[in-house]
Design a protein around this motif. Sequence first.
Motif, mmCIF file in Angstrom:
data_model
loop_
_atom_site.group_PDB
_atom_site.id
_atom_site.type_symbol
_atom_site.label_atom_id
_atom_site.label_comp_id
_atom_site.label_asym_id
_atom_site.label_seq_id
_atom_site.Cartn_x
_atom_site.Cartn_y
_atom_site.Cartn_z
ATOM 1 N N ILE A 181 38.393 3.936 29.782
ATOM 2 C CA ILE A 181 39.783 4.363 29.957
ATOM 3 C C ILE A 181 39.999 4.541 31.453
ATOM 4 O O ILE A 181 39.193 5.188 32.130
ATOM 5 C CB ILE A 181 40.051 5.705 29.238
ATOM 6 C CG1 ILE A 181 39.782 5.582 27.729
ATOM 7 C CG2 ILE A 181 41.477 6.180 29.488
ATOM 8 C CD1 ILE A 181 39.760 6.916 26.999
ATOM 9 N N GLY A 215 38.925 -4.204 25.439
ATOM 10 C CA GLY A 215 39.429 -3.281 24.428
ATOM 11 C C GLY A 215 39.725 -1.896 24.971
ATOM 12 O O GLY A 215 40.197 -1.026 24.233
ATOM 13 N N ALA A 217 41.536 0.794 27.991
ATOM 14 C CA ALA A 217 42.947 1.098 28.232
ATOM 15 C C ALA A 217 43.201 1.430 29.697
ATOM 16 O O ALA A 217 42.359 2.027 30.370
ATOM 17 C CB ALA A 217 43.381 2.280 27.359
ATOM 18 N N LEU A 237 41.552 -8.016 28.713
ATOM 19 C CA LEU A 237 41.930 -7.700 27.326
ATOM 20 C C LEU A 237 41.895 -6.177 27.146
ATOM 21 O O LEU A 237 40.935 -5.610 26.606
ATOM 22 C CB LEU A 237 40.967 -8.383 26.356
ATOM 23 C CG LEU A 237 40.949 -9.910 26.426
ATOM 24 C CD1 LEU A 237 39.841 -10.481 25.561
ATOM 25 C CD2 LEU A 237 42.311 -10.483 26.016
ATOM 26 N N ILE A 238 42.953 -5.529 27.642
ATOM 27 C CA ILE A 238 43.019 -4.064 27.602
ATOM 28 C C ILE A 238 44.403 -3.617 27.137
ATOM 29 O O ILE A 238 45.380 -4.354 27.244
ATOM 30 C CB ILE A 238 42.719 -3.448 28.997
ATOM 31 C CG1 ILE A 238 43.647 -4.054 30.072
ATOM 32 C CG2 ILE A 238 41.259 -3.638 29.375
ATOM 33 C CD1 ILE A 238 43.504 -3.450 31.452
ATOM 34 N N LYS A 239 44.469 -2.389 26.632
ATOM 35 C CA LYS A 239 45.755 -1.806 26.252
ATOM 36 C C LYS A 239 46.397 -1.234 27.513
ATOM 37 O O LYS A 239 45.712 -0.702 28.389
ATOM 38 C CB LYS A 239 45.546 -0.693 25.219
ATOM 39 C CG LYS A 239 44.812 -1.142 23.965
ATOM 40 C CD LYS A 239 44.611 0.036 23.016
ATOM 41 C CE LYS A 239 43.576 -0.274 21.950
ATOM 42 N NZ LYS A 239 42.191 -0.230 22.478
ATOM 43 N N LYS A 240 47.742 -1.326 27.599
ATOM 44 C CA LYS A 240 48.466 -0.861 28.785
ATOM 45 C C LYS A 240 49.481 0.207 28.384
ATOM 46 O O LYS A 240 50.345 -0.043 27.549
ATOM 47 C CB LYS A 240 49.180 -2.036 29.460
ATOM 48 C CG LYS A 240 48.223 -3.154 29.888
ATOM 49 C CD LYS A 240 48.978 -4.364 30.421
ATOM 50 C CE LYS A 240 48.019 -5.494 30.802
ATOM 51 N NZ LYS A 240 48.742 -6.678 31.310
ATOM 52 N N TYR A 241 49.361 1.389 28.988
ATOM 53 C CA TYR A 241 50.264 2.494 28.675
ATOM 54 C C TYR A 241 50.951 2.974 29.959
ATOM 55 O O TYR A 241 50.309 3.613 30.802
ATOM 56 C CB TYR A 241 49.498 3.672 28.053
ATOM 57 C CG TYR A 241 48.769 3.342 26.778
ATOM 58 C CD1 TYR A 241 49.452 3.122 25.584
ATOM 59 C CD2 TYR A 241 47.378 3.268 26.759
ATOM 60 C CE1 TYR A 241 48.774 2.830 24.399
ATOM 61 C CE2 TYR A 241 46.688 2.986 25.587
ATOM 62 C CZ TYR A 241 47.388 2.759 24.412
ATOM 63 O OH TYR A 241 46.713 2.476 23.257
ATOM 64 N N TRP A 282 48.631 11.816 29.442
ATOM 65 C CA TRP A 282 48.259 10.607 28.707
ATOM 66 C C TRP A 282 46.738 10.522 28.526
ATOM 67 O O TRP A 282 46.243 10.196 27.445
ATOM 68 C CB TRP A 282 48.754 9.363 29.449
ATOM 69 C CG TRP A 282 50.091 8.895 28.985
ATOM 70 C CD1 TRP A 282 51.310 9.193 29.526
ATOM 71 C CD2 TRP A 282 50.352 8.051 27.861
ATOM 72 N NE1 TRP A 282 52.309 8.571 28.815
ATOM 73 C CE2 TRP A 282 51.749 7.857 27.779
ATOM 74 C CE3 TRP A 282 49.537 7.426 26.911
ATOM 75 C CZ2 TRP A 282 52.347 7.082 26.806
ATOM 76 C CZ3 TRP A 282 50.124 6.643 25.926
ATOM 77 C CH2 TRP A 282 51.518 6.480 25.886
ATOM 78 N N LEU A 286 44.405 10.641 24.992
ATOM 79 C CA LEU A 286 43.389 9.675 24.575
ATOM 80 C C LEU A 286 42.019 10.326 24.402
ATOM 81 O O LEU A 286 41.122 9.754 23.777
ATOM 82 C CB LEU A 286 43.295 8.531 25.588
ATOM 83 C CG LEU A 286 44.511 7.608 25.672
ATOM 84 C CD1 LEU A 286 44.289 6.510 26.702
ATOM 85 C CD2 LEU A 286 44.826 6.975 24.315
#
Length: 450
Positions: A181, A215, A217, A237-241, A282, A286
Amino acid sequence: MRVHFIAIGGSAMHNLAMALHDKGDIVTGSDDEIFEPSKSRLAKRGLLPQDYGWFPEKITKELDAVILGMHAKSDNPELLRAKELGIKIYSYPEFLYAQSKNKTRVVIGGSHGKTTITSMILHVLQYHNKDVDYMVGAQLEGFDVMVKLTDANDFIVLEGDEYLSSPIDRRPKFHLYKPNIALLSGIAWDHINVFPTFENYVEQFDVFLEQITAGGAIIYNEEDPEVKKVVERTASLIKKYPYRTPEYTIENGQTLLETPEGPMPIEIFGKHNLNNLEGARWICQLMGVDANDFYEAIATFSGASKRLEKITESGTAVAYKDFAHSPSKVKATTQAVKDQYPDRKLIACLELHTYSSLNPEFLKEYQGALDAADSAVVFYSPHAVMIKKLEEIKGEQIDEAFGREDLIVFTNPADFKTYLYSQNFENTALLLMSSGNYGGLDFNEVKTYL
């Protein structure tokens, strides 16, 4: 483990040495000079070297690892001996990664706000008795050390500095942590002695995002255009917040944060700090802390050491010191104090102390940085310029860079102190920004004049 530190007296290094000692490892170290508070803290744990200097005979085959600090040189005799014996040599960040390979690594990156965000996260977790490993760049209230390493904890929270790892490893520290993260708070050109162009500097953040595990973030400040660009163009390949500054108001010098339960008074202030707070929220989410628990804890956060740290306050005057030295941070900090005390005269004093800030080419980046102040003062030491082997800076260059005709410039510590203590501080907010001490200013002495 048996671990030896080359340059054990550094701020980060001595904290890591203490963390390993507390963990039960056998720790030794050397340095050619050690200052406070490192000196007393090492002595308390029996880790202070008996003599200053470098002693190759301390490096033996019994050692499991040598950790090399930035203060050491590449021809250090202890380092050369370690290489000769084939002992594993780590940079500071390399060792932290080796110790946390099996943990969930949370890395806080960005040109500014790293320490504050990391501190907020740790404060919230401690408030709710959630034990984690960590490394943070400032002393925190309620924490004995700035580094904690255990075998048991699942999470480690790391402040991700973009400066170099060691004299023999020129990679930025935050390239070595491989976060699960990550957070990116802002990008504003710094460390020009290492990253000579803005493009070269931004590139380091591209690489930082590439290092996030598949995977994983990225939490990012979408209000910063450079951050937004870097995150949007990454192919990882990551999540973006995304996050942005939450709603808040200021009433009679008190900042109120808008929450689902209504306005909540908090101890910190300034738009940049509220932005940092939202990033921390945030990350905590997580890590398993819900919004209500976060707000309950963050209400008691008073800030990291030297980050808008209140020196003193009287009936009509208040004084703060801040580590701000980069142009963007100076501007944000000055504006924050003015917004918090709009009806008071703001005297903002900045010491140009770092390599970047004393570079004539970089000075233009400070354009408008002190505009929010009613009285703006810049101090720099010609001796510091000489030591850093930079071009001589003239007062006119400072005036032109900041773009204020009424800018007051000092190069003599005694003259600066005389000016400071001759001011009428009634209905005034004083802001002292520096990573140094204005050539010997006693911040405690400031209290007696307000």
